[in-house]
Design an enzyme around this catalytic site. Structure first.
Site, PDB file in Angstrom:
ATOM      1  N   ASP A   1       6.418  35.941  -9.470  1.00  0.00           N
ATOM      2  CA  ASP A   1       5.467  36.660  -8.612  1.00  0.00           C
ATOM      3  C   ASP A   1       5.221  38.113  -9.007  1.00  0.00           C
ATOM      4  O   ASP A   1       6.163  38.860  -9.282  1.00  0.00           O
ATOM      5  CB  ASP A   1       5.984  36.681  -7.172  1.00  0.00           C
TER       6      ASP A   1
ATOM      7  N   ASP B   1       9.186  39.005   1.585  1.00  0.00           N
ATOM      8  CA  ASP B   1       7.924  39.411   0.952  1.00  0.00           C
ATOM      9  C   ASP B   1       7.123  40.426   1.768  1.00  0.00           C
ATOM     10  O   ASP B   1       5.976  40.179   2.166  1.00  0.00           O
ATOM     11  CB  ASP B   1       7.046  38.186   0.669  1.00  0.00           C
TER      12      ASP B   1
ATOM     13  N   TRP C   1      14.513  30.516 -14.236  1.00  0.00           N
ATOM     14  CA  TRP C   1      14.729  31.374 -13.064  1.00  0.00           C
ATOM     15  C   TRP C   1      16.215  31.717 -12.918  1.00  0.00           C
ATOM     16  O   TRP C   1      17.076  30.872 -13.112  1.00  0.00           O
ATOM     17  CB  TRP C   1      14.225  30.637 -11.826  1.00  0.00           C
TER      18      TRP C   1
END
Length: 503
Positions: free
Chosen positions: A38, A167, A62
């Site tokens: 992201d 977020d 990841w």
């Protein structure tokens, strides 16, 4: 500086220099080395655009999240900066997750992000406890607030999960105070909500209210909210997880949704008027926007799909890239997306041909390449005799052993546009095709195809819709051909896209 952060800086500085330019996209940002997902903290600070991103430098898979960092003057030529955040404090010991950035009156750059600290349940299962943290910097280096986290699950209603609270989108209110919109998920219904918080100083935060609820419409947990005004309309971008198809859209499971409506800052309410997908291709997620100095709203997203992250090109020491930044507008109640106008500065070697009438398959002299801007206008020879399918094949090779190509196909009778990378070089049966219902005028449509070595982005009718996908094809597969089952009229404007400098 912690040892974890210092080690990451040294590693990326050494290993990043080992990647030759031809092993990266020409003008799409990748990680300096390792993994990227992201975009974070997309902002304009000290006369440059800053983009941070979820980052794990030590592998192309990841891992515990860091914040990578890059800057640019024109949204095309990126320069890497040292890694900005590392998982080196108690509140974020297992990852510095997504967030946003804001410029402070005293000249500092403030980052607000989600810190993750794992806990083990009695069953032995590991869960990520999520809280909100901040850091301050000068555009080069950043220091975390010593009293992090500034928001935890204890600050929100008990109906929300401590494992799905992340977020933050931060902005300044008219009175100079701060607001933050943070994604959360209810424990029982697993329903995505967006929570609104206020702060007098960016440090002391108070829960205000639940701004908007999913109510089971778009998947479950909502991620990466962004709220802004655009052309007299309030735009709310969200990235839902676990979506199921709705009204012939939202096929990607984890996708992106644009809600258009009215935000009342005083009443702290969002009145939704309409919704639409942001990108109807295969690879696009978690977009963020920034207001440029000239007043444009610019958006960038992660050009990848969570369902395909285990399929990688083995000779590339990076994984994940950002899409080409897009200029946003609202027209006739719809979000419009166009490539940033700066892309025209890369155009070289124009080839322009108008009103080519053909049937079956043709190739045009000079119309080929893997870093190109290709603008097409297509219409049937006669408006009352629609063709069945018009196809643009690209990233084609000439080998008889293993055929390579991808394509975009337009079917006017079904008003459907399809992108397909089945034969792009992958040897795995994951997602290779997506379709979208598109507008056209009796078979007349305009398509703009932008290729950059490892990706294709198709803009429909001046940005009414966009479909994006990554490619796996060898770089020498650069042929382009056009096919139609009946007579069609084609106009082509093609440019090579060449950078004026290297990273």
């Amino acid at each position: 500086m912690s040892k974890i952060l210092r080690d990451a800086e040294r590693y990326e500085e050494i290993m990043g220099t080992t990647v030759p330019e031809e092993k990266r996209p020409g003008f799409h940002l990748t990680a300096r080395i390792g993994w990227m997902n992201d975009p974070n903290g997309f902002s304009y600070y000290k006369d440059r655009f800053h983009l941070f991103f979820q980052y794990y430098p030590y592998s192309c898979t990841w891992g515990p999240m860091y914040w990578g960092h890059a800057v640019t003057d024109d949204l095309l030529h990126w320069q890497y900066r040292p890694v900005a955040l590392a998982p080196d404090c108690n509140a974020d010991r297992d990852g510095c997750f997504s967030g946003t950035a804001i410029n402070l009156p005293d000249g500092r750059h403030m980052l607000m992000y989600t810190g993750v600290a794992n806990e083990f349940l009695p069953s032995g299962k590991k869960r990520e406890v999520q809280s909100q943290c901040i850091a301050f910097g000068d555009g080069e280096s950043y220091k975390k607030y010593p009293a992090n986290p500034v928001l935890t699950h204890e600050n929100i209603p008990a109906i929300y999960s401590r494992y799905d609270f992340r977020d933050p989108k931060i902005w300044r209110a008219e009175d100079g105070s701060f607001r933050s919109l943070i994604a959360a998920c209810t424990i029982t219904e697993q329903d995505g909500h967006l929570l609104l918080f206020s702060s007098p100083d960016g440090i002391r935060w108070k829960f205000e209210k639940t701004l908007i609820r999913n109510n089971g419409r778009f998947g479950k947990m909502w991620e990466c909210p962004d709220l802004f005004e655009l052309d007299g309309t309030q735009v709310l971008l969200i990235s839902p997880q676990d979506m199921i198809p709705l009204e012939e859209v939202y096929y990607n499971g984890n996708g992106t949704v644009c809600l258009l409506g009215d935000y009342d800052a005083e009443a702290q309410s969002f009145d939704e008027k309409s919704h639409q997908p942001v990108d109807q291709g295969i690879d696009f997620y978690a977009p963020q926007t920034v207001l440029s100095p000239d007043g444009r709203r610019i958006m960038i997203g992660w050009m990848q799909n969570w369902d395909t992250i285990h399929v990688q090109m083995p000779d590339l020491p990076w994984f994940g890239q950002m899409n080409l930044p897009r200029e946003l507008s609202v027209a006739n109640g719809k979000l419009i997306q166009k490539p940033v106008r700066e892309i025209t500065s890369l155009r070289r070697n124009p080839i322009i041909q108008k009103d080519i009438l053909f049937k079956n398959t043709i190739e045009l002299p000079g119309v080929r390449g893997r870093q190109i801007d290709l603008d097409l206008e297509i219409e049937p020879e006669s408006p009352d005799q629609l063709f069945e399918e018009f196809t643009v094949f690209f990233a084609q090779n000439s080998s008889e052993k293993e055929t390579r190509f991808s394509f975009v196909r337009f079917n006017p009778k079904k008003s459907r546009l399809t992108i397909d990378r089945t034969f792009s070089g992958s040897r795995r049966g994951f997602v290779h095709q997506r379709s979208a219902r598109v507008n056209h005028d009796h078979g007349k449509i305009r398509l703009r195809l932008i290729l950059d070595r490892f990706s294709a982005e198709i803009f429909v009718n001046g940005g009414e819709q966009v479909l994006s996908m990554t490619l796996f094809t060898e770089q020498d597969a650069d042929r382009i051909s056009f096919h139609c089952d009946s007579s069609v009229r084609l106009s082509v404007e093609k440019y090579d896209l060449l950078k004026t400098e290297t990273i």
